[in-house]
Motif scaffolding. Structure first.
Motif, PDB file in Angstrom:
ATOM      1  N   PHE A   1     -16.134  48.805  76.773  1.00  0.00           N
ATOM      2  CA  PHE A   1     -15.761  47.504  76.196  1.00  0.00           C
ATOM      3  C   PHE A   1     -14.323  47.549  75.704  1.00  0.00           C
ATOM      4  O   PHE A   1     -13.534  46.637  75.968  1.00  0.00           O
ATOM      5  CB  PHE A   1     -16.708  47.135  75.038  1.00  0.00           C
ATOM      6  N   VAL A   2     -13.969  48.607  75.000  1.00  0.00           N
ATOM      7  CA  VAL A   2     -12.613  48.667  74.432  1.00  0.00           C
ATOM      8  C   VAL A   2     -11.584  48.681  75.556  1.00  0.00           C
ATOM      9  O   VAL A   2     -10.596  47.942  75.526  1.00  0.00           O
ATOM     10  CB  VAL A   2     -12.460  49.895  73.504  1.00  0.00           C
ATOM     11  N   ARG A   3     -11.832  49.497  76.586  1.00  0.00           N
ATOM     12  CA  ARG A   3     -10.850  49.563  77.689  1.00  0.00           C
ATOM     13  C   ARG A   3     -10.677  48.203  78.357  1.00  0.00           C
ATOM     14  O   ARG A   3      -9.586  47.845  78.785  1.00  0.00           O
ATOM     15  CB  ARG A   3     -11.286  50.608  78.720  1.00  0.00           C
ATOM     16  N   ASP A   4     -11.762  47.439  78.443  1.00  0.00           N
ATOM     17  CA  ASP A   4     -11.688  46.124  79.114  1.00  0.00           C
ATOM     18  C   ASP A   4     -11.058  45.040  78.245  1.00  0.00           C
ATOM     19  O   ASP A   4     -10.666  43.987  78.757  1.00  0.00           O
ATOM     20  CB  ASP A   4     -13.099  45.636  79.496  1.00  0.00           C
ATOM     21  N   HIS A   5     -11.000  45.241  76.920  1.00  0.00           N
ATOM     22  CA  HIS A   5     -10.563  44.144  76.043  1.00  0.00           C
ATOM     23  C   HIS A   5      -9.319  44.474  75.234  1.00  0.00           C
ATOM     24  O   HIS A   5      -8.897  43.684  74.396  1.00  0.00           O
ATOM     25  CB  HIS A   5     -11.705  43.757  75.078  1.00  0.00           C
ATOM     26  N   ILE A   6      -8.742  45.638  75.494  1.00  0.00           N
ATOM     27  CA  ILE A   6      -7.605  46.056  74.669  1.00  0.00           C
ATOM     28  C   ILE A   6      -6.341  45.316  75.096  1.00  0.00           C
ATOM     29  O   ILE A   6      -6.118  45.064  76.280  1.00  0.00           O
ATOM     30  CB  ILE A   6      -7.432  47.585  74.748  1.00  0.00           C
ATOM     31  N   GLU A   7      -5.548  44.936  74.114  1.00  0.00           N
ATOM     32  CA  GLU A   7      -4.301  44.209  74.373  1.00  0.00           C
ATOM     33  C   GLU A   7      -3.296  44.702  73.328  1.00  0.00           C
ATOM     34  O   GLU A   7      -3.573  44.676  72.141  1.00  0.00           O
ATOM     35  CB  GLU A   7      -4.586  42.704  74.192  1.00  0.00           C
ATOM     36  N   ALA A   8      -2.139  45.185  73.784  1.00  0.00           N
ATOM     37  CA  ALA A   8      -1.159  45.710  72.809  1.00  0.00           C
ATOM     38  C   ALA A   8      -0.107  44.654  72.504  1.00  0.00           C
ATOM     39  O   ALA A   8       0.275  43.871  73.373  1.00  0.00           O
ATOM     40  CB  ALA A   8      -0.507  46.963  73.363  1.00  0.00           C
ATOM     41  N   THR A   9       0.352  44.652  71.236  1.00  0.00           N
ATOM     42  CA  THR A   9       1.410  43.695  70.863  1.00  0.00           C
ATOM     43  C   THR A   9       2.725  44.095  71.503  1.00  0.00           C
ATOM     44  O   THR A   9       3.643  43.300  71.618  1.00  0.00           O
ATOM     45  CB  THR A   9       1.631  43.699  69.338  1.00  0.00           C
ATOM     46  N   GLY A  10       2.860  45.358  71.854  1.00  0.00           N
ATOM     47  CA  GLY A  10       4.101  45.865  72.427  1.00  0.00           C
ATOM     48  C   GLY A  10       4.073  47.370  72.338  1.00  0.00           C
ATOM     49  O   GLY A  10       3.014  47.954  72.086  1.00  0.00           O
ATOM     50  N   LYS A  11       5.233  47.992  72.536  1.00  0.00           N
ATOM     51  CA  LYS A  11       5.281  49.458  72.425  1.00  0.00           C
ATOM     52  C   LYS A  11       6.076  49.843  71.204  1.00  0.00           C
ATOM     53  O   LYS A  11       7.010  49.143  70.817  1.00  0.00           O
ATOM     54  CB  LYS A  11       5.944  50.040  73.665  1.00  0.00           C
ATOM     55  N   VAL A  12       5.708  50.983  70.623  1.00  0.00           N
ATOM     56  CA  VAL A  12       6.413  51.457  69.439  1.00  0.00           C
ATOM     57  C   VAL A  12       6.977  52.841  69.714  1.00  0.00           C
ATOM     58  O   VAL A  12       6.270  53.726  70.190  1.00  0.00           O
ATOM     59  CB  VAL A  12       5.439  51.510  68.233  1.00  0.00           C
ATOM     60  N   ASP A  13       8.280  53.000  69.454  1.00  0.00           N
ATOM     61  CA  ASP A  13       8.866  54.348  69.495  1.00  0.00           C
ATOM     62  C   ASP A  13       9.229  54.705  68.066  1.00  0.00           C
ATOM     63  O   ASP A  13       9.716  53.845  67.322  1.00  0.00           O
ATOM     64  CB  ASP A  13      10.184  54.363  70.286  1.00  0.00           C
ATOM     65  N   PHE A  14       9.022  55.951  67.725  1.00  0.00           N
ATOM     66  CA  PHE A  14       9.431  56.396  66.395  1.00  0.00           C
ATOM     67  C   PHE A  14      10.531  57.428  66.551  1.00  0.00           C
ATOM     68  O   PHE A  14      10.359  58.431  67.245  1.00  0.00           O
ATOM     69  CB  PHE A  14       8.242  56.994  65.636  1.00  0.00           C
TER      70      PHE A  14
ATOM     71  N   ASP B   1     -11.408  37.192  72.658  1.00  0.00           N
ATOM     72  CA  ASP B   1     -12.237  38.390  72.774  1.00  0.00           C
ATOM     73  C   ASP B   1     -11.405  39.658  73.021  1.00  0.00           C
ATOM     74  O   ASP B   1     -11.870  40.595  73.674  1.00  0.00           O
ATOM     75  CB  ASP B   1     -13.222  38.210  73.939  1.00  0.00           C
ATOM     76  N   GLN B   2     -10.169  39.640  72.520  1.00  0.00           N
ATOM     77  CA  GLN B   2      -9.293  40.801  72.735  1.00  0.00           C
ATOM     78  C   GLN B   2      -9.215  41.648  71.477  1.00  0.00           C
ATOM     79  O   GLN B   2      -9.346  41.149  70.364  1.00  0.00           O
ATOM     80  CB  GLN B   2      -7.868  40.325  73.062  1.00  0.00           C
ATOM     81  N   ILE B   3      -8.970  42.944  71.688  1.00  0.00           N
ATOM     82  CA  ILE B   3      -8.740  43.853  70.555  1.00  0.00           C
ATOM     83  C   ILE B   3      -7.234  44.098  70.528  1.00  0.00           C
ATOM     84  O   ILE B   3      -6.688  44.764  71.409  1.00  0.00           O
ATOM     85  CB  ILE B   3      -9.496  45.180  70.750  1.00  0.00           C
ATOM     86  N   LEU B   4      -6.566  43.509  69.526  1.00  0.00           N
ATOM     87  CA  LEU B   4      -5.104  43.600  69.478  1.00  0.00           C
ATOM     88  C   LEU B   4      -4.692  44.926  68.839  1.00  0.00           C
ATOM     89  O   LEU B   4      -5.111  45.238  67.721  1.00  0.00           O
ATOM     90  CB  LEU B   4      -4.564  42.428  68.658  1.00  0.00           C
ATOM     91  N   THR B   5      -3.890  45.708  69.558  1.00  0.00           N
ATOM     92  CA  THR B   5      -3.485  47.022  69.038  1.00  0.00           C
ATOM     93  C   THR B   5      -1.966  47.107  68.911  1.00  0.00           C
ATOM     94  O   THR B   5      -1.243  46.253  69.395  1.00  0.00           O
ATOM     95  CB  THR B   5      -3.953  48.158  69.971  1.00  0.00           C
TER      96      THR B   5
END
Ligand SMILES: Cc1ncc(C[n+]2csc(CCOP(=O)(O)OP(=O)(O)O)c2C)c(N)n1
Ligand code: SF4
Length: 350
Positions: A232-245, A300-304
């Motif tokens: 479920f998580v793999r199918d619904h994951i959505e990232a706001t963008g990428k983060v570099d530290f 239905d997305q998991i925003l990461t």
């Protein structure tokens, strides 16, 4: 899970600035179930601390009770650790933090440990902007006590052998934002590439840094009807963008087209760089983050990703002006400044 870890290490294993290999950041062999998301999070913590070249003795690991709360045994074996009572990690973290501001406080908790019995403790650690990294290893169930639904389980989500959950979930990310948390992120145990820079940035953050990590429980909550399962998580994951530290001591070498990356400088000079962030997403605007979370929920997305960050907030030490020196190093003269100083304090209270 493997019970055999060879002592032999390749003599040319990469070392960090301190000359340590990753071994210096490992812990005991895990006794969690094979495939448990929590083990991947331990791996990400090890990687982040190795890359940041943290002296292990500067870290205090704190936890409550649960499979998640057991994990500090499996990383940073050369650091300090306190495995507290169920849900009580924040008060232990607060006490230790006030007594010694020089340590790095790393709290690990579960969704049961935080969103049920520990809720009263969690919310106060957030609103006080306690200088710590607080990770919730969120599997939507009580793994250690055989998979009962937790307060973060979605409506209708079903654990192995359980009924569909009837109750609205508590979203810890939304709650932390509401309470004024100054660093809020969500990630997935299966996404190490995202999790490692998030942990590094959270450690560098001054104030309360919260990371909610969806971490599937393969034994009790990895069913087709579970919203905390790997599939479920793999199918619904959505990232706001990428983060570099980029840590303070490192030169910024990569360059991006103007406008394609947003940079935030932290109090120690480290830089967090947001890349590929959607045009209408602003991680410094709490209301905009709330809106994005709501929109993701509707789809239905998991925003990461690193959802919100305020790099210039005042942490608890600043707010109540705690001792700059660890309490244990204060001399008798500093602890007892004499009658005259006491008279001044008393006069100020009249
Ligand atoms: C005061 C108290 N109440 C209840 C328990 C039983 N108990 C142990 S762990 C746990 C929940 C663990 O769930 P979570 O924090 O989500 O961690 P997980 O095991 O899922 O990683 C409970 C209810 C306890 N140990 N102490
Ligand atoms: S019971 Fe679940 S949470 Fe606990 S170790 Fe096993 S897979 Fe992980």
């Amino acid at each position: 899970m493997t019970y055999i870890r060879p002592n032999f290490r390749h003599p040319e294993l990469p070392t960090n600035e301190l000359g340590y290999t990753k071994k210096a950041y490992e812990g005991a062999i895990s006794t969690l179930c094979a495939g448990c998301g929590h083990d991947s999070i331990s791996g990400a913590i090890i990687q982040a601390c190795f890359e940041l070249s943290i002296e292990p003795h500067r870290v205090a690991k704190l936890s409550g009770i649960g499979c998640s709360s057991k994990t500090p045994t499996y990383f940073l074996g050369n650091s300090h650790g306190f495995n507290s009572v169920h849900g009580r990690m924040p008060s232990v973290a607060t006490g230790a933090n006030l007594a010694n501001r020089d340590m790095i406080y790393l709290g690990v908790s579960g969704d049961g440990d935080t969103a049920s019995i520990g809720m009263g403790q969690f919310v106060h650690a957030v609103r006080r902007n306690l200088n710590m990294l607080y990770i919730v290893e969120n599997n939507g169930c009580y793994g250690l006590t055989k998979g009962q639904d937790s307060a973060t389980a979605d409506v209708g989500s079903q654990t192995k052998g359980g009924q569909p959950n009837l109750y609205e979930p508590i979203d810890l990310v939304t709650l932390a934002l509401d309470l004024g948390a100054t660093f809020v992120a969500r990630s997935f145990s299966g996404d190490k590439a995202q999790l490692v820079p998030l942990i590094k940035a959270a450690i560098a953050h001054r104030g309360f840094a919260f990371i909610d990590v969806v971490s599937p429980c393969v034994t009790f909550n990895n069913t087709a009807a579970s919203t905390k399962s790997y599939d479920f998580v793999r199918d619904h994951i959505e990232a706001t963008g990428k983060v570099d530290f980029v840590p303070m001591k490192e030169e910024i070498t990569t360059e991006y087209d103007p406008g394609s990356a947003q940079e935030v400088t932290m109090h120690d000079g480290s830089v967090v760089r947001f890349r590929k962030v959607a045009e209408n997403y602003d991680p410094s605007d709490r209301n905009a983050v709330h809106r994005a979370l709501q929109q993701a929920k509707e789809k239905d997305q998991i925003l990461t990703g690193l959802l919100y960050m305020n790099a210039s907030s005042r942490d608890l030490h600043e707010l109540i002006q705690t001792s700059q020196k660890p309490l244990r190093s204060l001399t008798e003269a500093e602890l007892c400044p004499g009658q005259k100083a006491l008279d001044v304090i008393n006069a100020g209270l009249r």
